[in-house]
Design a protein around this motif. Structure first.
Motif, PDB file in Angstrom:
ATOM      1  N   GLY A   1       0.791  -1.228   0.000  1.00 22.30           N
ATOM      2  CA  GLY A   1       0.000   0.000   0.000  1.00 22.30           C
ATOM      3  C   GLY A   1       0.818   1.270   0.000  1.00 22.30           C
ATOM      4  O   GLY A   1       0.397   2.288  -0.540  1.00 22.30           O
ATOM      5  N   LYS A   2       2.003   1.258   0.592  1.00 25.07           N
ATOM      6  CA  LYS A   2       2.788   2.490   0.676  1.00 25.07           C
ATOM      7  C   LYS A   2       3.658   2.740  -0.557  1.00 25.07           C
ATOM      8  O   LYS A   2       4.210   3.823  -0.708  1.00 25.07           O
ATOM      9  N   MET A   3       3.760   1.769  -1.475  1.00 34.01           N
ATOM     10  CA  MET A   3       4.561   1.975  -2.678  1.00 34.01           C
ATOM     11  C   MET A   3       3.844   2.925  -3.637  1.00 34.01           C
ATOM     12  O   MET A   3       2.640   2.786  -3.864  1.00 34.01           O
ATOM     13  N   PRO A   4       4.559   3.895  -4.195  1.00 41.47           N
ATOM     14  CA  PRO A   4       3.919   4.808  -5.150  1.00 41.47           C
ATOM     15  C   PRO A   4       3.717   4.135  -6.507  1.00 41.47           C
ATOM     16  O   PRO A   4       4.425   3.200  -6.862  1.00 41.47           O
ATOM     17  N   ILE A   5       2.738   4.607  -7.252  1.00 47.06           N
ATOM     18  CA  ILE A   5       2.452   4.113  -8.595  1.00 47.06           C
ATOM     19  C   ILE A   5       2.931   5.170  -9.581  1.00 47.06           C
ATOM     20  O   ILE A   5       2.558   6.343  -9.471  1.00 47.06           O
ATOM     21  N   THR A   6       3.745   4.763 -10.534  1.00 47.66           N
ATOM     22  CA  THR A   6       4.223   5.684 -11.564  1.00 47.66           C
ATOM     23  C   THR A   6       3.319   5.574 -12.776  1.00 47.66           C
ATOM     24  O   THR A   6       3.122   4.487 -13.314  1.00 47.66           O
ATOM     25  N   VAL A   7       2.781   6.700 -13.216  1.00 55.49           N
ATOM     26  CA  VAL A   7       1.905   6.726 -14.381  1.00 55.49           C
ATOM     27  C   VAL A   7       2.770   6.934 -15.618  1.00 55.49           C
ATOM     28  O   VAL A   7       3.473   7.940 -15.720  1.00 55.49           O
ATOM     29  N   PRO A   8       2.756   5.986 -16.585  1.00 53.89           N
ATOM     30  CA  PRO A   8       3.580   6.145 -17.782  1.00 53.89           C
ATOM     31  C   PRO A   8       3.046   7.232 -18.707  1.00 53.89           C
ATOM     32  O   PRO A   8       1.899   7.679 -18.572  1.00 53.89           O
ATOM     33  N   ALA A   9       3.884   7.643 -19.653  1.00 54.81           N
ATOM     34  CA  ALA A   9       3.480   8.664 -20.622  1.00 54.81           C
ATOM     35  C   ALA A   9       2.350   8.112 -21.487  1.00 54.81           C
ATOM     36  O   ALA A   9       2.333   6.936 -21.835  1.00 54.81           O
ATOM     37  N   GLY A  10       1.394   8.935 -21.811  1.00 53.64           N
ATOM     38  CA  GLY A  10       0.264   8.521 -22.628  1.00 53.64           C
ATOM     39  C   GLY A  10      -0.930   8.038 -21.827  1.00 53.64           C
ATOM     40  O   GLY A  10      -1.964   7.719 -22.403  1.00 53.64           O
ATOM     41  N   VAL A  11      -0.781   7.981 -20.505  1.00 53.43           N
ATOM     42  CA  VAL A  11      -1.885   7.552 -19.641  1.00 53.43           C
ATOM     43  C   VAL A  11      -2.375   8.755 -18.858  1.00 53.43           C
ATOM     44  O   VAL A  11      -1.589   9.482 -18.253  1.00 53.43           O
ATOM     45  N   GLU A  12      -3.671   8.976 -18.904  1.00 58.82           N
ATOM     46  CA  GLU A  12      -4.290  10.118 -18.227  1.00 58.82           C
ATOM     47  C   GLU A  12      -5.154   9.596 -17.084  1.00 58.82           C
ATOM     48  O   GLU A  12      -5.979   8.709 -17.283  1.00 58.82           O
ATOM     49  N   MET A  13      -4.953  10.158 -15.887  1.00 56.38           N
ATOM     50  CA  MET A  13      -5.684   9.685 -14.715  1.00 56.38           C
ATOM     51  C   MET A  13      -6.459  10.831 -14.086  1.00 56.38           C
ATOM     52  O   MET A  13      -5.922  11.921 -13.903  1.00 56.38           O
ATOM     53  N   THR A  14      -7.715  10.563 -13.725  1.00 53.79           N
ATOM     54  CA  THR A  14      -8.564  11.564 -13.101  1.00 53.79           C
ATOM     55  C   THR A  14      -9.095  11.003 -11.792  1.00 53.79           C
ATOM     56  O   THR A  14      -9.697   9.929 -11.773  1.00 53.79           O
ATOM     57  N   VAL A  15      -8.862  11.734 -10.694  1.00 49.83           N
ATOM     58  CA  VAL A  15      -9.359  11.326  -9.379  1.00 49.83           C
ATOM     59  C   VAL A  15     -10.474  12.291  -8.991  1.00 49.83           C
ATOM     60  O   VAL A  15     -10.256  13.492  -8.883  1.00 49.83           O
ATOM     61  N   ASP A  16     -11.689  11.741  -8.795  1.00 51.09           N
ATOM     62  CA  ASP A  16     -12.840  12.559  -8.430  1.00 51.09           C
ATOM     63  C   ASP A  16     -13.443  11.972  -7.157  1.00 51.09           C
ATOM     64  O   ASP A  16     -14.338  11.141  -7.216  1.00 51.09           O
ATOM     65  N   GLY A  17     -12.911  12.396  -6.013  1.00 51.72           N
ATOM     66  CA  GLY A  17     -13.375  11.852  -4.735  1.00 51.72           C
ATOM     67  C   GLY A  17     -12.940  10.406  -4.602  1.00 51.72           C
ATOM     68  O   GLY A  17     -11.763  10.114  -4.474  1.00 51.72           O
ATOM     69  N   THR A  18     -13.907   9.477  -4.644  1.00 49.84           N
ATOM     70  CA  THR A  18     -13.569   8.048  -4.538  1.00 49.84           C
ATOM     71  C   THR A  18     -13.580   7.350  -5.898  1.00 49.84           C
ATOM     72  O   THR A  18     -13.290   6.169  -5.974  1.00 49.84           O
ATOM     73  N   THR A  19     -13.919   8.069  -6.956  1.00 52.62           N
ATOM     74  CA  THR A  19     -13.969   7.498  -8.298  1.00 52.62           C
ATOM     75  C   THR A  19     -12.696   7.852  -9.055  1.00 52.62           C
ATOM     76  O   THR A  19     -12.296   9.005  -9.106  1.00 52.62           O
ATOM     77  N   VAL A  20     -12.070   6.824  -9.634  1.00 50.14           N
ATOM     78  CA  VAL A  20     -10.844   7.028 -10.405  1.00 50.14           C
ATOM     79  C   VAL A  20     -11.087   6.558 -11.829  1.00 50.14           C
ATOM     80  O   VAL A  20     -11.604   5.467 -12.056  1.00 50.14           O
ATOM     81  N   THR A  21     -10.723   7.401 -12.800  1.00 50.41           N
ATOM     82  CA  THR A  21     -10.832   7.065 -14.210  1.00 50.41           C
ATOM     83  C   THR A  21      -9.434   7.104 -14.813  1.00 50.41           C
ATOM     84  O   THR A  21      -8.708   8.078 -14.630  1.00 50.41           O
ATOM     85  N   VAL A  22      -9.067   6.032 -15.526  1.00 52.05           N
ATOM     86  CA  VAL A  22      -7.753   5.942 -16.157  1.00 52.05           C
ATOM     87  C   VAL A  22      -7.970   5.733 -17.651  1.00 52.05           C
ATOM     88  O   VAL A  22      -8.687   4.823 -18.059  1.00 52.05           O
ATOM     89  N   LYS A  23      -7.363   6.608 -18.478  1.00 47.84           N
ATOM     90  CA  LYS A  23      -7.461   6.499 -19.934  1.00 47.84           C
ATOM     91  C   LYS A  23      -6.070   6.278 -20.498  1.00 47.84           C
ATOM     92  O   LYS A  23      -5.112   6.903 -20.055  1.00 47.84           O
ATOM     93  N   GLY A  24      -5.997   5.398 -21.482  1.00 47.76           N
ATOM     94  CA  GLY A  24      -4.712   5.113 -22.098  1.00 47.76           C
ATOM     95  C   GLY A  24      -4.904   4.589 -23.508  1.00 47.76           C
ATOM     96  O   GLY A  24      -6.020   4.540 -24.024  1.00 47.76           O
ATOM     97  N   PRO A  25      -3.813   4.165 -24.153  1.00 45.31           N
ATOM     98  CA  PRO A  25      -3.908   3.687 -25.533  1.00 45.31           C
ATOM     99  C   PRO A  25      -4.724   2.401 -25.693  1.00 45.31           C
ATOM    100  O   PRO A  25      -5.290   2.167 -26.747  1.00 45.31           O
ATOM    101  N   LYS A  26      -4.822   1.574 -24.664  1.00 44.87           N
ATOM    102  CA  LYS A  26      -5.567   0.307 -24.759  1.00 44.87           C
ATOM    103  C   LYS A  26      -7.036   0.432 -24.372  1.00 44.87           C
ATOM    104  O   LYS A  26      -7.808  -0.498 -24.583  1.00 44.87           O
ATOM    105  N   GLY A  27      -7.437   1.548 -23.742  1.00 43.01           N
ATOM    106  CA  GLY A  27      -8.831   1.698 -23.356  1.00 43.01           C
ATOM    107  C   GLY A  27      -8.997   2.620 -22.167  1.00 43.01           C
ATOM    108  O   GLY A  27      -8.098   3.386 -21.810  1.00 43.01           O
TER     109      GLY A  27
END
Length: 180
Positions: free
Chosen positions: A5-31
């Motif tokens: 749980g304490k390890m950070p997550i690295t977001v690669p280039a081309g991936v867009e992440m949106t945090v809206d309260g408890t909802t997380v949306t991740v967009k990338g080249p695969k979907g």
């Protein structure tokens, strides 16, 4: 503290992440993937790194800390590189073919077995006895692979059935000849 749980997550280039309260949306080249998380966890985005923090050391918060981080990491990996499972069919006459996007298998029944392709999943049949299931959601890929495998589970005497690529089937001896 949770080791995962304490390890950070690295977001690669081309991936867009949106945090809206408890909802997380991740967009990338695969979907695109969207998931609701527990209100106990705090998901913080700082540039291209994401951290998951828990408010206290209560039993419930501890139990979902690592889970939340793993689910987020799988979402990021899924939209950037994707997940796949390979199934191998073993048995005389067992074969698979694609009919459009759907999968059609001959498994020794009196009729062919059809598996419809859900949204976000792709089937590949490189040879008649191999099936590759791929998609951006690890959970969905694993579930579809399990559903396909359920049609003919590997049996322990001859090893016939549908198995995962590196699955080891424990073989049993058949009837032993009666000794003197």
């Amino acid at each position: 503290m949770s080791r995962i749980g304490k390890m950070p997550i690295t977001v690669p280039a081309g991936v867009e992440m949106t945090v809206d309260g408890t909802t997380v949306t991740v967009k990338g080249p695969k979907g695109e993937l969207t998931r609701d998380f527990s209100a106990l966890m705090t998901i913080k985005q700082d540039g291209d790194t994401i951290t998951v923090e828990r408010p206290d050391d209560s039993r419930e918060a501890k139990s979902i800390h690592g889970l939340t981080r793993s689910l987020l990491n799988n979402m990021v990996i899924g939209v950037s590189t994707g997940f796949s499972k390979k199934l191998v069919m073993v048995g005389v006459g067992y074969r698979a073919a694609l009919k459009g996007k759907d999968l059609e298998m001959q498994l020794g029944y009196s009729h062919p077995v059809k598996v419809e392709c859900p949204e976000g999943i792709t089937f590949e049949v490189p040879s008649p006895t191999e099936i590759i299931i791929s998609g951006c959601s690890k959970e969905q890929v694993g579930q579809i692979a399990a559903d396909v495998r359920k049609w003919r589970k590997p049996e322990p005497y001859k090893g016939k059935g549908i198995r995962y690529e590196n699955e080891v089937i424990r073989r049993k001896l058949g009837k032993a000849a009666k000794g003197d």
